[in-house]
Enzyme design. Structure first.
Site, PDB file in Angstrom:
ATOM      1  N   GLU A 206       0.939   3.887   1.803  1.00 17.00           N
ATOM      2  CA  GLU A 206       1.406   4.315   3.120  1.00 17.00           C
ATOM      3  C   GLU A 206       2.550   3.454   3.625  1.00 17.00           C
ATOM      4  OE1 GLU A 206      -3.211   4.607   3.319  1.00 17.00           O
ATOM      5  OE2 GLU A 206      -1.704   3.446   2.235  1.00 17.00           O
TER       6      GLU A 206
ATOM      7  N   CYS B   8      -6.293   2.179   5.659  1.00 20.18           N
ATOM      8  CA  CYS B   8      -6.971   0.959   6.098  1.00 20.18           C
ATOM      9  C   CYS B   8      -6.395   0.545   7.457  1.00 20.18           C
ATOM     10  CB  CYS B   8      -6.765  -0.152   5.069  1.00 20.18           C
ATOM     11  SG  CYS B   8      -5.060  -0.753   4.989  1.00 20.18           S
TER      12      CYS B   8
ATOM     13  N   CYS C 203      -2.535  -0.181   7.365  1.00 15.28           N
ATOM     14  CA  CYS C 203      -1.743   1.041   7.263  1.00 15.28           C
ATOM     15  C   CYS C 203      -1.850   1.881   8.533  1.00 15.28           C
ATOM     16  CB  CYS C 203      -2.175   1.835   6.039  1.00 15.28           C
ATOM     17  SG  CYS C 203      -1.784   0.979   4.492  1.00 15.28           S
TER      18      CYS C 203
ATOM     19  N   HIS D  46       0.857  -1.185   0.000  1.00 13.07           N
ATOM     20  CA  HIS D  46       0.000   0.000   0.000  1.00 13.07           C
ATOM     21  C   HIS D  46       0.895   1.237   0.000  1.00 13.07           C
ATOM     22  CE1 HIS D  46      -3.930  -1.860   1.776  1.00 13.07           C
ATOM     23  NE2 HIS D  46      -3.315  -2.712   0.969  1.00 13.07           N
TER      24      HIS D  46
END
Length: 143
Positions: free
Chosen positions: A50, A78, A81, A48
């Site tokens: 992040e 999410c 993260c 992801h």
């Protein structure tokens, strides 16, 4: 946030959902690291935006503790993260669009501000939210 939006647009080239992140230095003047979703491009479920920005910033600083840093991301993080943000000791999270289906910074859950955890970053949401949301909407409508 504009840098994060630019980063998000790079994700589309690899077939990924357009989410971008930028880690700012403690003084807020330098982009230490960037990331965009790379799950499809790399086959890594943790890739992801992040998480990639956190990893790259830690490598740049030579420490997993990102105290004083600000993470700017186009979409509300999410749970994975959000947990990584807490664990990395980031001081501030700035995000654009809310994620009503999976957001963990206030929408569905609020992992980053859970009083039971040992670190709680400041959270600023809704920055350029319409532009961030439009990028995602356009991506999913084209699919």
């Amino acid at each position: 946030m504009r840098l994060a939006l630019d980063e998000a647009s790079l994700a589309v080239r690899g077939g990924d959902v357009p989410v971008g992140a930028v880690m700012l230095s403690p003084d807020g003047t330098t982009a230490l690291a960037t990331g965009h979703n790379e799950r499809e491009a790399t086959g890594d479920p943790t890739a992801h935006a992040e998480v990639l920005a956190l990893r790259r910033a830690a490598a740049e600083l030579g420490s997993w503790r990102l105290t004083g840093c600000t993470l700017v991301v186009t979409l509300e993080p999410c749970t994975m993260c959000a947990g990584a943000i807490v664990q990395s000791r980031v001081d501030r999270l700035v995000y654009g669009a809310r994620d009503e289906k999976a957001g963990a910074a206030g929408s569905l859950w609020d992992v980053v501000r859970d009083r039971r955890l040992n670190h709680r970053p400041e959270v600023i949401g809704g920055v350029l939210d319409e532009e961030c949301a439009r990028l995602l909407t356009d991506f999913f409508q084209s699919r």
